[in-house]
Motif scaffolding. Structure first.
Motif, PDB file in Angstrom:
ATOM      1  N   SER A 144      89.643  51.830   2.061  1.00 34.51           N
ATOM      2  CA  SER A 144      88.330  52.132   2.647  1.00 34.51           C
ATOM      3  C   SER A 144      87.775  53.452   2.117  1.00 34.51           C
ATOM      4  CB  SER A 144      88.443  52.200   4.174  1.00 34.51           C
ATOM      5  OG  SER A 144      89.298  53.279   4.555  1.00 34.51           O
ATOM      6  N   TYR A 145      86.616  53.817   2.666  1.00 34.91           N
ATOM      7  CA  TYR A 145      85.996  55.099   2.345  1.00 34.91           C
ATOM      8  C   TYR A 145      86.690  56.231   3.113  1.00 34.91           C
ATOM      9  CZ  TYR A 145      81.952  52.993   0.003  1.00 34.91           C
ATOM     10  OH  TYR A 145      81.136  52.331  -0.871  1.00 34.91           O
ATOM     11  N   ILE A 146      86.522  57.440   2.615  1.00 37.98           N
ATOM     12  CA  ILE A 146      86.938  58.647   3.338  1.00 37.98           C
ATOM     13  C   ILE A 146      85.815  58.963   4.319  1.00 37.98           C
ATOM     14  CG2 ILE A 146      87.606  61.070   3.136  1.00 37.98           C
ATOM     15  CD1 ILE A 146      88.350  60.442   0.189  1.00 37.98           C
ATOM     16  N   GLU A 147      86.069  58.791   5.589  1.00 40.83           N
ATOM     17  CA  GLU A 147      84.984  58.801   6.576  1.00 40.83           C
ATOM     18  C   GLU A 147      84.174  60.086   6.580  1.00 40.83           C
ATOM     19  OE1 GLU A 147      86.185  57.638  10.444  1.00 40.83           O
ATOM     20  OE2 GLU A 147      87.028  55.713   9.791  1.00 40.83           O
ATOM     21  N   ASP A 148      84.827  61.232   6.470  1.00 42.97           N
ATOM     22  CA  ASP A 148      84.067  62.478   6.563  1.00 42.97           C
ATOM     23  C   ASP A 148      83.306  62.793   5.270  1.00 42.97           C
ATOM     24  OD1 ASP A 148      86.514  62.920   5.284  1.00 42.97           O
ATOM     25  OD2 ASP A 148      86.606  65.011   5.885  1.00 42.97           O
ATOM     26  N   LEU A 149      83.448  61.932   4.261  1.00 38.80           N
ATOM     27  CA  LEU A 149      82.701  62.107   3.014  1.00 38.80           C
ATOM     28  C   LEU A 149      81.709  60.968   2.778  1.00 38.80           C
ATOM     29  CD1 LEU A 149      85.491  63.442   0.603  1.00 38.80           C
ATOM     30  CD2 LEU A 149      83.733  64.743   1.821  1.00 38.80           C
ATOM     31  N   LEU A 150      81.494  60.138   3.790  1.00 37.79           N
ATOM     32  CA  LEU A 150      80.516  59.059   3.647  1.00 37.79           C
ATOM     33  C   LEU A 150      79.123  59.648   3.425  1.00 37.79           C
ATOM     34  CD1 LEU A 150      81.497  56.466   6.407  1.00 37.79           C
ATOM     35  CD2 LEU A 150      81.554  56.121   3.947  1.00 37.79           C
ATOM     36  N   TYR A 151      78.393  59.089   2.485  1.00 35.83           N
ATOM     37  CA  TYR A 151      77.055  59.611   2.191  1.00 35.83           C
ATOM     38  C   TYR A 151      75.955  58.800   2.844  1.00 35.83           C
ATOM     39  CZ  TYR A 151      76.958  55.921  -1.400  1.00 35.83           C
ATOM     40  OH  TYR A 151      77.016  54.711  -2.058  1.00 35.83           O
ATOM     41  N   SER A 152      76.315  57.704   3.534  1.00 37.45           N
ATOM     42  CA  SER A 152      75.304  56.900   4.222  1.00 37.45           C
ATOM     43  C   SER A 152      75.927  56.201   5.417  1.00 37.45           C
ATOM     44  CB  SER A 152      74.710  55.855   3.271  1.00 37.45           C
ATOM     45  OG  SER A 152      73.896  54.934   3.979  1.00 37.45           O
ATOM     46  N   LYS A 153      75.201  56.156   6.515  1.00 36.40           N
ATOM     47  CA  LYS A 153      75.673  55.445   7.703  1.00 36.40           C
ATOM     48  C   LYS A 153      75.749  53.938   7.442  1.00 36.40           C
ATOM     49  CE  LYS A 153      71.144  54.829   9.971  1.00 36.40           C
ATOM     50  NZ  LYS A 153      70.330  55.157   8.801  1.00 36.40           N
ATOM     51  N   GLU A 154      75.060  53.461   6.402  1.00 33.85           N
ATOM     52  CA  GLU A 154      75.087  52.039   6.068  1.00 33.85           C
ATOM     53  C   GLU A 154      76.466  51.587   5.589  1.00 33.85           C
ATOM     54  OE1 GLU A 154      72.598  49.956   6.668  1.00 33.85           O
ATOM     55  OE2 GLU A 154      71.459  51.622   7.467  1.00 33.85           O
ATOM     56  N   LEU A 155      77.343  52.523   5.288  1.00 30.95           N
ATOM     57  CA  LEU A 155      78.691  52.183   4.832  1.00 30.95           C
ATOM     58  C   LEU A 155      79.691  52.094   5.982  1.00 30.95           C
ATOM     59  CD1 LEU A 155      78.785  54.507   1.699  1.00 30.95           C
ATOM     60  CD2 LEU A 155      78.257  52.066   1.772  1.00 30.95           C
ATOM     61  N   LEU A 156      79.221  52.297   7.202  1.00 29.41           N
ATOM     62  CA  LEU A 156      80.106  52.232   8.371  1.00 29.41           C
ATOM     63  C   LEU A 156      80.186  50.794   8.886  1.00 29.41           C
ATOM     64  CD1 LEU A 156      78.860  55.442  10.216  1.00 29.41           C
ATOM     65  CD2 LEU A 156      81.118  55.112   9.169  1.00 29.41           C
ATOM     66  N   TYR A 157      80.888  49.942   8.155  1.00 27.67           N
ATOM     67  CA  TYR A 157      80.976  48.555   8.583  1.00 27.67           C
ATOM     68  C   TYR A 157      82.384  48.141   8.994  1.00 27.67           C
ATOM     69  CZ  TYR A 157      81.153  48.873   3.451  1.00 27.67           C
ATOM     70  OH  TYR A 157      81.363  49.285   2.166  1.00 27.67           O
ATOM     71  N   LEU A 158      83.389  48.894   8.595  1.00 28.46           N
ATOM     72  CA  LEU A 158      84.760  48.466   8.842  1.00 28.46           C
ATOM     73  C   LEU A 158      85.090  48.385  10.327  1.00 28.46           C
ATOM     74  CD1 LEU A 158      87.309  47.552   7.470  1.00 28.46           C
ATOM     75  CD2 LEU A 158      88.026  49.928   7.260  1.00 28.46           C
ATOM     76  N   ASP A 159      84.579  49.327  11.116  1.00 28.56           N
ATOM     77  CA  ASP A 159      84.857  49.324  12.551  1.00 28.56           C
ATOM     78  C   ASP A 159      84.268  48.105  13.252  1.00 28.56           C
ATOM     79  OD1 ASP A 159      86.291  51.601  12.369  1.00 28.56           O
ATOM     80  OD2 ASP A 159      84.796  52.923  13.257  1.00 28.56           O
ATOM     81  N   GLU A 160      83.347  47.425  12.607  1.00 30.11           N
ATOM     82  CA  GLU A 160      82.734  46.246  13.218  1.00 30.11           C
ATOM     83  C   GLU A 160      83.671  45.040  13.219  1.00 30.11           C
ATOM     84  OE1 GLU A 160      78.765  45.325  11.931  1.00 30.11           O
ATOM     85  OE2 GLU A 160      78.386  47.407  11.369  1.00 30.11           O
ATOM     86  N   ILE A 161      84.693  45.079  12.377  1.00 27.30           N
ATOM     87  CA  ILE A 161      85.620  43.943  12.358  1.00 27.30           C
ATOM     88  C   ILE A 161      87.028  44.325  12.814  1.00 27.30           C
ATOM     89  CG2 ILE A 161      84.391  42.615  10.611  1.00 27.30           C
ATOM     90  CD1 ILE A 161      86.413  43.688   8.542  1.00 27.30           C
ATOM     91  N   ALA A 162      87.457  45.548  12.525  1.00 31.45           N
ATOM     92  CA  ALA A 162      88.815  45.940  12.931  1.00 31.45           C
ATOM     93  C   ALA A 162      89.009  47.427  12.687  1.00 31.45           C
ATOM     94  CB  ALA A 162      89.870  45.160  12.142  1.00 31.45           C
ATOM     95  N   ARG A 163      89.687  48.090  13.589  1.00 37.55           N
ATOM     96  CA  ARG A 163      90.116  49.458  13.348  1.00 37.55           C
ATOM     97  C   ARG A 163      91.453  49.373  12.612  1.00 37.55           C
ATOM     98  NH1 ARG A 163      89.107  54.424  12.065  1.00 37.55           N
ATOM     99  NH2 ARG A 163      87.317  54.341  13.483  1.00 37.55           N
TER     100      ARG A 163
END
Length: 297
Positions: free
Chosen positions: A189-208
């Protein structure tokens, strides 16, 4: 319908203020207000919501925006016809997300430079937002649409992302038949604290994820790791479909749709080489809809 009124509507939608729109159009701010009011009266709809901060589009205004931009593009295409391959020259810098820029644009832009041999193109395909405000590029393809600014903005295309893994990973881990089965699996996955867009926050929608085997700011690095068996990942279908070591997981059950927006400073639309690149990018996105929407076989 008077195209000039639509032109005033577009400038105000981008600038957000009467004075700023008037300055770009070379008129008095009362002229901008009068033209927009005339358009609202003709359509019998309120196109803007007036606030202390300026003007923002109403729902009716947002609906009109796409149609007005299409008309603007048609006008620009007609004007572009006067620019020939022999006369078009200069440099254009295009910023794009890493995946789209590398996988989709790099090869396509080669055709553009062959068509216009005196045109130079810089492609910034990077895992971050390329900022027009900092003059990092002339045209930018991004995941988030700016609320306002002195920009020409258009929706370039939707694209889909799906869940992928390698045959090697799937053969050595518990079967995945539903999203509930994902909880015990390893993800890339992405490094969460280095995400450059909220549009990349999709992983939590299916599973932590129970565990992240590898995290990276690069979507192409994630894809390479998944192909090598490191774990599962959400990847753009337009990129993953080219990797023979990847298999889609939970077909028909996991899919995300995101949007690429294209923008450039308003003043660039009067420059022939910018208009040519702008229209070219729109055309190639339209021609590649099946791949971008995961319909390519």
């Amino acid at each position: 319908m008077d195209w000039d009124n639509l032109r005033f509507f577009l400038e105000l939608s981008r600038a957000g203020k009467l004075t700023a729109a008037a300055r770009r159009l070379g008129v008095d701010h009362t002229t901008v207000a009068r033209r927009v009011q005339a358009l609202e009266k003709l359509l019998d709809r309120q196109l803007f919501i007036r606030t202390r901060a300026g003007y923002r589009l109403s729902e009716a205004g947002r609906e009109l925006l796409a149609q007005a931009e299409a008309m603007e593009s048609a006008v620009m295409s007609i004007e572009r016809a006067s620019s020939t391959a022999d006369t078009l020259s200069g440099q254009v810098r295009i910023g794009a997300t890493e995946g789209y820029g590398t996988v989709m644009l790099a090869g396509q832009l080669a055709a553009l430079t062959q068509r216009y041999p005196h045109l130079g193109v810089d492609l910034l395909a990077v895992p971050r937002t390329v900022r027009l405000a900092r003059h990092e590029a002339d045209i930018v393809i991004t995941l988030e649409r700016p609320e306002r600014g002195p920009y020409l903005i258009t929706k370039l295309t939707d694209y889909v992302l799906r869940l992928y893994a390698s045959e090697r990973y799937l053969a050595s881990h518990p079967p995945i038949r539903s999203p509930d089965d994902l909880r015990g699996h390893v993800f890339v996955s992405y490094i969460e604290d280095l995400l450059y867009s909220k549009e990349l926050l999709y992983l939590d929608e299916i599973a932590r994820p129970r565990q992240s085997a590898l995290r990276s700011t690069s979507i192409l690095a994630q894809q390479a790791a998944v192909a090598a068996g490191a774990g599962l990942a959400i990847l753009p279908a337009f990129s993953a479909c080219n990797e023979p070591l990847l298999q889609e997981v939970l077909v028909g059950q996991v899919e995300f749709v995101r949007t690429f927006w294209m923008l450039m400073p308003t003043e660039n639309k009067e420059i022939a080489r910018m208009r040519v690149c702008w229209d070219f990018l729109r055309d190639v996105a339209a021609r590649n809809q099946d791949r971008l929407l995961g319909r390519a076989t």
